[in-house]
Design a protein around this motif. Structure first.
Motif, PDB file in Angstrom:
ATOM      1  N   UNK A  64      65.022 -13.680  16.009  1.00 50.54           N
ATOM      2  CA  UNK A  64      65.378 -14.893  16.743  1.00 50.54           C
ATOM      3  C   UNK A  64      66.614 -15.513  16.097  1.00 50.54           C
ATOM      4  N   UNK A  65      67.655 -15.645  16.893  1.00 51.79           N
ATOM      5  CA  UNK A  65      68.859 -16.362  16.445  1.00 51.79           C
ATOM      6  C   UNK A  65      68.951 -17.636  17.272  1.00 51.79           C
ATOM      7  N   UNK A  66      68.555 -18.741  16.679  1.00 53.22           N
ATOM      8  CA  UNK A  66      68.469 -20.008  17.390  1.00 53.22           C
ATOM      9  C   UNK A  66      69.839 -20.662  17.530  1.00 53.22           C
ATOM     10  N   UNK A  67      69.926 -21.650  18.413  1.00 56.37           N
ATOM     11  CA  UNK A  67      71.178 -22.394  18.576  1.00 56.37           C
ATOM     12  C   UNK A  67      71.534 -23.135  17.298  1.00 56.37           C
ATOM     13  N   UNK A  68      70.526 -23.568  16.557  1.00 51.84           N
ATOM     14  CA  UNK A  68      70.788 -24.249  15.287  1.00 51.84           C
ATOM     15  C   UNK A  68      71.470 -23.305  14.295  1.00 51.84           C
ATOM     16  N   UNK A  69      71.004 -22.051  14.240  1.00 47.50           N
ATOM     17  CA  UNK A  69      71.643 -21.076  13.358  1.00 47.50           C
ATOM     18  C   UNK A  69      73.066 -20.775  13.808  1.00 47.50           C
ATOM     19  N   UNK A  70      73.277 -20.737  15.132  1.00 47.84           N
ATOM     20  CA  UNK A  70      74.627 -20.517  15.656  1.00 47.84           C
ATOM     21  C   UNK A  70      75.554 -21.636  15.199  1.00 47.84           C
ATOM     22  N   UNK A  71      75.088 -22.871  15.298  1.00 51.60           N
ATOM     23  CA  UNK A  71      75.918 -24.029  14.946  1.00 51.60           C
ATOM     24  C   UNK A  71      76.253 -24.073  13.463  1.00 51.60           C
ATOM     25  N   UNK A  72      75.395 -23.514  12.614  1.00 49.99           N
ATOM     26  CA  UNK A  72      75.614 -23.586  11.170  1.00 49.99           C
ATOM     27  C   UNK A  72      76.285 -22.339  10.607  1.00 49.99           C
ATOM     28  N   UNK A  73      76.648 -21.378  11.461  1.00 46.73           N
ATOM     29  CA  UNK A  73      77.362 -20.188  11.011  1.00 46.73           C
ATOM     30  C   UNK A  73      78.839 -20.524  10.831  1.00 46.73           C
ATOM     31  N   UNK A  74      79.374 -20.279   9.644  1.00 48.82           N
ATOM     32  CA  UNK A  74      80.731 -20.710   9.314  1.00 48.82           C
ATOM     33  C   UNK A  74      81.799 -19.889  10.030  1.00 48.82           C
ATOM     34  N   UNK A  75      81.688 -18.580   9.953  1.00 45.94           N
ATOM     35  CA  UNK A  75      82.754 -17.710  10.449  1.00 45.94           C
ATOM     36  C   UNK A  75      82.403 -17.128  11.802  1.00 45.94           C
ATOM     37  N   UNK A 100      69.650   1.160  24.293  1.00 51.21           N
ATOM     38  CA  UNK A 100      68.890   2.368  24.028  1.00 51.21           C
ATOM     39  C   UNK A 100      69.799   3.409  23.380  1.00 51.21           C
ATOM     40  N   UNK A 101      69.225   4.558  23.035  1.00 45.63           N
ATOM     41  CA  UNK A 101      69.985   5.624  22.399  1.00 45.63           C
ATOM     42  C   UNK A 101      71.201   5.994  23.248  1.00 45.63           C
ATOM     43  N   UNK A 102      72.366   6.042  22.604  1.00 44.50           N
ATOM     44  CA  UNK A 102      73.586   6.399  23.298  1.00 44.50           C
ATOM     45  C   UNK A 102      74.312   5.234  23.934  1.00 44.50           C
ATOM     46  N   UNK A 103      73.756   4.023  23.827  1.00 46.59           N
ATOM     47  CA  UNK A 103      74.396   2.842  24.405  1.00 46.59           C
ATOM     48  C   UNK A 103      74.834   1.895  23.304  1.00 46.59           C
ATOM     49  N   UNK A 104      75.512   0.814  23.707  1.00 46.16           N
ATOM     50  CA  UNK A 104      76.033  -0.151  22.734  1.00 46.16           C
ATOM     51  C   UNK A 104      76.059  -1.537  23.354  1.00 46.16           C
ATOM     52  N   UNK A 105      76.172  -2.533  22.503  1.00 44.15           N
ATOM     53  CA  UNK A 105      76.251  -3.923  22.950  1.00 44.15           C
ATOM     54  C   UNK A 105      77.340  -4.630  22.159  1.00 44.15           C
ATOM     55  N   UNK A 106      78.147  -5.426  22.854  1.00 46.56           N
ATOM     56  CA  UNK A 106      79.150  -6.275  22.222  1.00 46.56           C
ATOM     57  C   UNK A 106      78.787  -7.723  22.490  1.00 46.56           C
ATOM     58  N   UNK A 107      78.761  -8.534  21.455  1.00 44.11           N
ATOM     59  CA  UNK A 107      78.469  -9.955  21.585  1.00 44.11           C
ATOM     60  C   UNK A 107      79.258 -10.688  20.505  1.00 44.11           C
ATOM     61  N   UNK A 108      78.949 -11.961  20.275  1.00 39.23           N
ATOM     62  CA  UNK A 108      79.617 -12.729  19.231  1.00 39.23           C
ATOM     63  C   UNK A 108      78.589 -13.525  18.447  1.00 39.23           C
ATOM     64  N   UNK A 109      79.028 -14.039  17.302  1.00 42.30           N
ATOM     65  CA  UNK A 109      78.144 -14.856  16.474  1.00 42.30           C
ATOM     66  C   UNK A 109      77.893 -16.230  17.100  1.00 42.30           C
ATOM     67  N   UNK A 110      78.543 -16.534  18.226  1.00 41.37           N
ATOM     68  CA  UNK A 110      78.349 -17.825  18.892  1.00 41.37           C
ATOM     69  C   UNK A 110      77.165 -17.816  19.846  1.00 41.37           C
ATOM     70  N   UNK A 111      76.499 -16.675  19.997  1.00 43.14           N
ATOM     71  CA  UNK A 111      75.464 -16.510  21.016  1.00 43.14           C
ATOM     72  C   UNK A 111      74.076 -16.591  20.384  1.00 43.14           C
ATOM     73  N   UNK A 112      73.200 -17.391  20.999  1.00 46.31           N
ATOM     74  CA  UNK A 112      71.795 -17.461  20.597  1.00 46.31           C
ATOM     75  C   UNK A 112      70.986 -16.457  21.423  1.00 46.31           C
ATOM     76  N   UNK A 113      69.972 -15.870  20.808  1.00 41.96           N
ATOM     77  CA  UNK A 113      69.148 -14.899  21.531  1.00 41.96           C
ATOM     78  C   UNK A 113      67.860 -14.639  20.762  1.00 41.96           C
ATOM     79  N   UNK A 114      66.903 -14.039  21.440  1.00 39.02           N
ATOM     80  CA  UNK A 114      65.735 -13.459  20.783  1.00 39.02           C
ATOM     81  C   UNK A 114      65.752 -11.972  21.091  1.00 39.02           C
ATOM     82  N   UNK A 115      65.124 -11.178  20.232  1.00 42.69           N
ATOM     83  CA  UNK A 115      65.249  -9.734  20.375  1.00 42.69           C
ATOM     84  C   UNK A 115      63.992  -9.040  19.872  1.00 42.69           C
ATOM     85  N   UNK A 116      63.649  -7.926  20.531  1.00 42.80           N
ATOM     86  CA  UNK A 116      62.538  -7.084  20.113  1.00 42.80           C
ATOM     87  C   UNK A 116      63.076  -5.714  19.741  1.00 42.80           C
ATOM     88  N   UNK A 117      62.761  -5.267  18.524  1.00 50.44           N
ATOM     89  CA  UNK A 117      63.241  -3.992  18.003  1.00 50.44           C
ATOM     90  C   UNK A 117      62.083  -3.010  17.983  1.00 50.44           C
TER      91      UNK A 117
END
Length: 332
Positions: A64-75, A100-117
């Protein structure tokens, strides 16, 4: 690097959170109660200068990357993830994405999300400072989430490039590392540009304007009126070409100038000379600007990522192959 095996036995969750914060972005980590005890997980660093490249093998996790963590990330940075086995599901405000296998994702450190691995996920993460990407034409703003699969040749090339880096990086000298970093950034920018160009109004003009800025960065102040005259358009058109992606001419000039200075810092040129070369008032002014964008002083940044640092690290890796690897033992 620090071996976390003993720490992890005492505190599995905390060790994973430290690993994610150090190699990717800060986020909350929850380990599944049903996680396979034989799959403890590991990560290995394969950095290209200040582009953090990490190879991961994961048990079942919830992140879980919360909006609060996004706001406090320096770079601010771009994140590229590629998967070779397993899967990872992302829940974002804009929707759901599945890597999935063979795919990729591009995002930024400005984005909040939850994820299941999924258990057994093997992936590579690449964290690229925005300042490093600034000289490369992305065609506009970087999207919150861009999924890449094997259907487009350029995306296939980028995924293949990232997946093959582990075989080569530890054998490279400083000049080769620098060249590989340039190739990576060129591919990343090209993939973003080719996937977002259709949604951008006036990409050709924007690209030409950015090229003009690069050519004139060291020739004195960059003025909108001069850019408008050079391209036979109005000043309003120039400003609009940048404002469509939330930028201004001034912000792009600052980032381009910082990107050029950053490359000189990594190349270990004298700080005072870099400041003069890129149009800063003095070394102090350059130092303040540099630290604002990259959260480190130029000298500290050079100590961490400079060419001489890369050479020393390569030598240590040759003598001790475990130097660049960290095994996270999740056995309780």
């Amino acid at each position: 690097m620090l071996d976390l095996r003993q720490v992890e036995r005492r505190d599995r969750r905390a060790a994973w959170e430290r690993a994610m914060a150090g190699r990717l972005v800060p986020m909350g980590v929850h380990l599944s109660a049903d996680s396979d005890e034989d799959n403890h997980g590991m990560f290995r660093s394969l950095d290209l200068s200040d582009n953090k490249v990490t190879q991961w093998e994961c048990p079942e996790l919830k992140l879980v990357r919360t909006k609060r963590l996004v706001e406090t990330t320096d770079t601010e940075a771009l994140m590229l993830l590629t998967a070779s086995t397993g899967s990872q599901i992302f829940e974002l405000d804009s929707g759901t994405a599945r890597m999935e296998a063979g795919s990729a994702l591009i995002s930024t450190t400005r984005v909040a999300y939850s994820s299941t691995v999924s258990s057994g996920l093997r992936m590579r993460s690449v964290v690229i400072p925005f300042a490093a990407l600034a000289p490369y034409d992305t065609g506009g703003a970087i999207p919150d989430c861009l999924m890449l699969d094997q259907s487009r040749p350029l995306a296939r090339l980028l995924i293949s490039f990232v997946d093959s880096m582990g075989t080569h990086i530890t054998c490279m000298g400083p000049a080769e590392v620098d060249a590989a970093g340039d190739a990576l950034l060129t591919l990343v920018a090209g993939v973003i540009r080719s996937n977002t160009r259709a949604a951008y109004d006036g990409p050709a003009l924007r690209s030409q304007l950015e090229g003009w800025i690069k050519e004139h960065l060291r020739g004195g102040p960059i003025r909108v009126v001069d850019m408008a005259k050079a391209f036979n358009v109005s000043s309003r058109t120039v400003n609009r070409a940048f404002s469509l992606t939330g930028d201004t001419v001034g912000s792009v000039v600052r980032m381009q100038r910082l990107a050029g200075a950053r490359r000189d810092v990594v190349a270990s040129l004298p700080i005072g000379s870099i400041a003069h070369r890129w149009g800063y008032y003095d070394a102090s002014h350059f130092g303040r600007e540099f630290k604002t964008f990259l959260s480190m002083s130029p000298s500290d940044y050079r100590d961490s990522f400079g060419t001489s640092h890369v050479g020393k690290r390569s030598e240590m890796e040759t003598l001790n192959p475990r130097f660049a690897s960290t095994m996270i033992d999740l056995a309780s």
